[in-house]
Design an enzyme around this catalytic site. Structure first.
Site, PDB file in Angstrom:
ATOM      1  N   ARG A 118       0.763  -1.027  -0.104  1.00  0.00           N
ATOM      2  CA  ARG A 118      -0.180  -0.040   0.013  1.00  0.00           C
ATOM      3  C   ARG A 118       0.839   1.255  -0.039  1.00  0.00           C
ATOM      4  O   ARG A 118       0.359   2.434  -0.551  1.00  0.00           O
ATOM      5  CB  ARG A 118      -0.965  -0.022   1.217  1.00  0.00           C
ATOM      6  CG  ARG A 118      -2.002   1.126   0.996  1.00  0.00           C
ATOM      7  CD  ARG A 118      -3.174   0.788   2.336  1.00  0.00           C
ATOM      8  NE  ARG A 118      -4.242   1.633   2.258  1.00  0.00           N
ATOM      9  CZ  ARG A 118      -4.451   2.940   3.144  1.00  0.00           C
ATOM     10  NH1 ARG A 118      -3.450   2.973   4.024  1.00  0.00           N
ATOM     11  NH2 ARG A 118      -5.374   3.607   3.139  1.00  0.00           N
TER      12      ARG A 118
ATOM     13  N   ILE B  68      -7.552   7.508  -1.190  1.00  0.00           N
ATOM     14  CA  ILE B  68      -7.207   6.048  -1.120  1.00  0.00           C
ATOM     15  C   ILE B  68      -8.038   5.514  -0.007  1.00  0.00           C
ATOM     16  O   ILE B  68      -7.841   5.891   1.186  1.00  0.00           O
ATOM     17  CB  ILE B  68      -5.597   5.658  -1.066  1.00  0.00           C
ATOM     18  CG1 ILE B  68      -5.645   4.072  -0.942  1.00  0.00           C
ATOM     19  CG2 ILE B  68      -5.080   6.144   0.141  1.00  0.00           C
ATOM     20  CD1 ILE B  68      -4.227   3.504  -0.943  1.00  0.00           C
ATOM     21  N   SER B  69      -8.978   4.370  -0.102  1.00  0.00           N
ATOM     22  CA  SER B  69      -9.951   4.064   0.958  1.00  0.00           C
ATOM     23  C   SER B  69      -9.141   3.626   2.078  1.00  0.00           C
ATOM     24  O   SER B  69      -8.136   2.947   2.091  1.00  0.00           O
ATOM     25  CB  SER B  69     -11.105   3.173   0.479  1.00  0.00           C
ATOM     26  OG  SER B  69     -11.880   3.649  -0.569  1.00  0.00           O
ATOM     27  N   GLN B  70     -10.087   3.415   3.464  1.00  0.00           N
ATOM     28  CA  GLN B  70      -9.487   2.987   4.482  1.00  0.00           C
ATOM     29  C   GLN B  70      -9.155   1.364   4.125  1.00  0.00           C
ATOM     30  O   GLN B  70     -10.223   0.961   3.826  1.00  0.00           O
ATOM     31  CB  GLN B  70     -10.683   3.217   5.457  1.00  0.00           C
ATOM     32  CG  GLN B  70     -10.342   2.697   6.784  1.00  0.00           C
ATOM     33  CD  GLN B  70     -11.251   2.843   7.755  1.00  0.00           C
ATOM     34  OE1 GLN B  70     -12.245   3.499   7.588  1.00  0.00           O
ATOM     35  NE2 GLN B  70     -11.488   2.281   9.040  1.00  0.00           N
TER      36      GLN B  70
END
EC number: 2.1.1.77
Length: 219
Positions: free
Chosen positions: A41, A67-69
């Site tokens: 990530r 950027i999503s959790q």
């Protein structure tokens, strides 16, 4: 070379801790957790912010997007019940992180992004870090990609006012769509199983907050 080795070791340790945290929060699918543990990530962050990459938080990526959790990514992915070679349409490529998780699970991914800068960025970054099999498209995700339909699964990574009928029509019978639906402040996660040509089973789940889905069949 030594610093690169230390950084790589540290990142792997951070991913392991993230996976453990997600399991404690209720993510049960071992395949999803394994995929989270494999995808680097930090490559989706500017190097200045690498210390934020494995925290369970969303983070800005530009163009008004995030950027999503990791928990959100894992939650949506778990609901899809991905099987190897499933044909998956992803609405909202964004950073490409969710795309990589789907690829790790063996899906054939068709992903569409309306922001040209993000589209170009993900087309460049994903092959660079080893994810070369995604099919990238630039355009209005709210209308899907009809030319490649039908899909086994559809995942929408932005909040919509309703479940677009055009996306339901692009699902195979037996297919699943996972989409957050609500207003621009909060949404309920919705799963829809297509049980017949015009017959669907809908389940409403937990509350989330996504960036809005923008397009002809959305906001």
């Amino acid at each position: 070379m030594a610093r690169n080795y230390i950084d790589n070791y540290r990142e792997k340790g951070a991913r392991k801790k993230l996976v453990e945290e997600l399991a404690k929060k209720g993510i049960e699918d071992e395949h999803v957790l394994a995929a989270i543990g494999k995808v680097p990530r930090h490559y989706f962050f500017d190097e200045t912010f690498w210390n934020q990459a494995y925290k369970d938080i969303a983070f800005p990526i530009g163009e008004g997007q995030t950027i999503s959790q990791p928990y959100t990514v894992a939650y949506q992915t778990q609901l899809l019940h991905i099987r190897k070679n499933d044909k998956v349409l992803e609405i909202g490529t964004g950073s490409g992180y969710q795309t990589c998780i789907l690829l790790e699970l063996g899906a054939k991914v068709y992903t569409i992004e309306r922001q040209e800068k993000l589209y170009e960025q993900t087309r460049r970054v994903l092959p660079h870090i080893g994810y070369k099999k995604a099919n990238f498209f630039l355009g209005d995700g709210s209308i899907g990609i009809a030319v490649h339909a039908p899909y086994d699964k559809i995942i929408v990574t932005a909040g919509a006012p309703t479940v677009p009928d055009v996306l339901l029509r692009q699902l195979k019978i037996g297919g699943i769509i996972v989409i957050p639906v609500g207003d621009e402040k909060s949404q309920k996660m919705i799963t829809v199983l297509k049980v017949g040509e015009n017959d669907y089973e809908k389940v409403e789940l937990d509350t989330f907050r996504f960036v809005p889905l923008v397009g002809d069949k959305a906001w």
